[in-house]
Write a protein that holds these residues in place. Sequence first.
Motif, PDB file in Angstrom:
ATOM      1  N   LYS A  73       0.842  -1.212   0.000  1.00 21.74           N
ATOM      2  CA  LYS A  73       0.000   0.000   0.000  1.00 21.74           C
ATOM      3  C   LYS A  73       0.865   1.246   0.000  1.00 21.74           C
ATOM      4  N   GLN A  74       1.949   1.251   0.780  1.00 26.34           N
ATOM      5  CA  GLN A  74       2.825   2.424   0.811  1.00 26.34           C
ATOM      6  C   GLN A  74       3.513   2.641  -0.531  1.00 26.34           C
ATOM      7  N   ASP A  77       0.929   4.200  -2.730  1.00 23.64           N
ATOM      8  CA  ASP A  77       0.721   5.598  -2.343  1.00 23.64           C
ATOM      9  C   ASP A  77       1.873   6.475  -2.832  1.00 23.64           C
ATOM     10  N   SER A  80       1.397   7.124  -6.452  1.00 21.97           N
ATOM     11  CA  SER A  80       0.276   8.040  -6.642  1.00 21.97           C
ATOM     12  C   SER A  80       0.661   9.470  -6.292  1.00 21.97           C
ATOM     13  N   ALA A  81       1.482   9.636  -5.240  1.00 18.59           N
ATOM     14  CA  ALA A  81       1.894  10.978  -4.814  1.00 18.59           C
ATOM     15  C   ALA A  81       2.723  11.669  -5.876  1.00 18.59           C
ATOM     16  N   GLY A  91      -6.403   8.701  -7.014  1.00 14.83           N
ATOM     17  CA  GLY A  91      -5.765   7.579  -6.326  1.00 14.83           C
ATOM     18  C   GLY A  91      -6.677   6.996  -5.269  1.00 14.83           C
ATOM     19  N   SER A  92      -6.130   6.082  -4.494  1.00 14.52           N
ATOM     20  CA  SER A  92      -6.901   5.371  -3.472  1.00 14.52           C
ATOM     21  C   SER A  92      -6.554   5.886  -2.082  1.00 14.52           C
ATOM     22  N   VAL A  93      -7.579   6.097  -1.268  1.00  9.41           N
ATOM     23  CA  VAL A  93      -7.399   6.529   0.125  1.00  9.41           C
ATOM     24  C   VAL A  93      -8.233   5.615   1.014  1.00  9.41           C
ATOM     25  N   ASN A 142      -4.723   5.039   5.568  1.00 10.34           N
ATOM     26  CA  ASN A 142      -4.106   6.358   5.446  1.00 10.34           C
ATOM     27  C   ASN A 142      -4.559   7.306   6.546  1.00 10.34           C
ATOM     28  N   THR A 280      -0.728  11.453   0.610  1.00 13.70           N
ATOM     29  CA  THR A 280      -0.747  11.878  -0.777  1.00 13.70           C
ATOM     30  C   THR A 280      -1.678  13.080  -0.910  1.00 13.70           C
ATOM     31  N   GLY A 283      -5.030  11.864  -0.140  1.00 17.14           N
ATOM     32  CA  GLY A 283      -5.241  11.690   1.294  1.00 17.14           C
ATOM     33  C   GLY A 283      -5.483  13.009   1.997  1.00 17.14           C
TER      34      GLY A 283
END
Length: 309
Positions: A73-74, A77, A80-81, A91-93, A142, A280, A283
């Motif tokens: 997941k990190q 992320d 995505s950032a 992206g996904s949060v 997150n 991100t 997030g």
Amino acid sequence: MELRQLRYFVAIVDHGSLSRAATVLHVAQPALTQQLRQLEEELGAQLLHRSAQGVLSTDAGKVFYEHAQAILKQVADAKSAVTQSAERPSGSVTLGLPHSISGALALPLLSAARAQFPEITLQLTEELTGNLAEQLKSGRVNLAVLFDDGQLSPFVCTPLVEEELRFICRAGSSWAEGRTSVTLEQALAAQLILPGPQHGVRPRIESVARSAGLATANVIEINSIAILKSAILADMGATILPVAPVLAEIERGAMVALPIEQPAISRTVVLCGSKNIPLTNAGAAVSRLACQVAADLCHSHYWLGARLL
């Protein structure tokens, strides 16, 4: 150890078999088996039990699965950032909510996120408070809504609301007969049905009771909100909770919620992020949106018993 080995291992556990994971991953099963064997050799532990019915995680495998999920997941992320725009975050949060908060906040927040940030995939997870704190530390979620118990120093915290706890029982129950409010002593003297200590609401009740020189006794512990509500409707006892989880029952007249006095009980609801894992853009956008939705719910009086901080 390679990221692909982590992805392979997580897929095997998620799908319950090497063959199904190989199909989903588009990897030949012998190659998948070889990667799993190399991973186990490097770790010096067996991660999976294999049988004709599929695979099951060993104790070591269960621990490694949690870490593998957090690492993957990190990595997602981080990618995505780098790629997402601050003007149009995407992206996904993943946001974690306690059981007693989701009834008030989950659907309004999800609706607002879909309307304002259509390119963000907001994943809501409902968990025990203690579990949420651990998942936030490890990066599996997150953001998380937690309660300020003086032990939130590992997190970046934004206060949301101060939420009142009330004495709740079945309408017409002898516990509430002729009363418009109860003292804390009267509430604690009732047959109480409460969540276990791992729920954020229980430590708060115990703390306020101790400060008042009182104590809980003869408590029925139920960790499921649905089962707890069924027990109250069966008049097995009363509970001390915020109004949100039982709002539907109160509105249809099946339950009553009485204010608690001398002293009153409330809890501080906060939105938390990790100090070590940066958010991100997506997030950060969801964090700001959660604060705004909480404020709107207080101003509209939809979140009963909540006062904006």
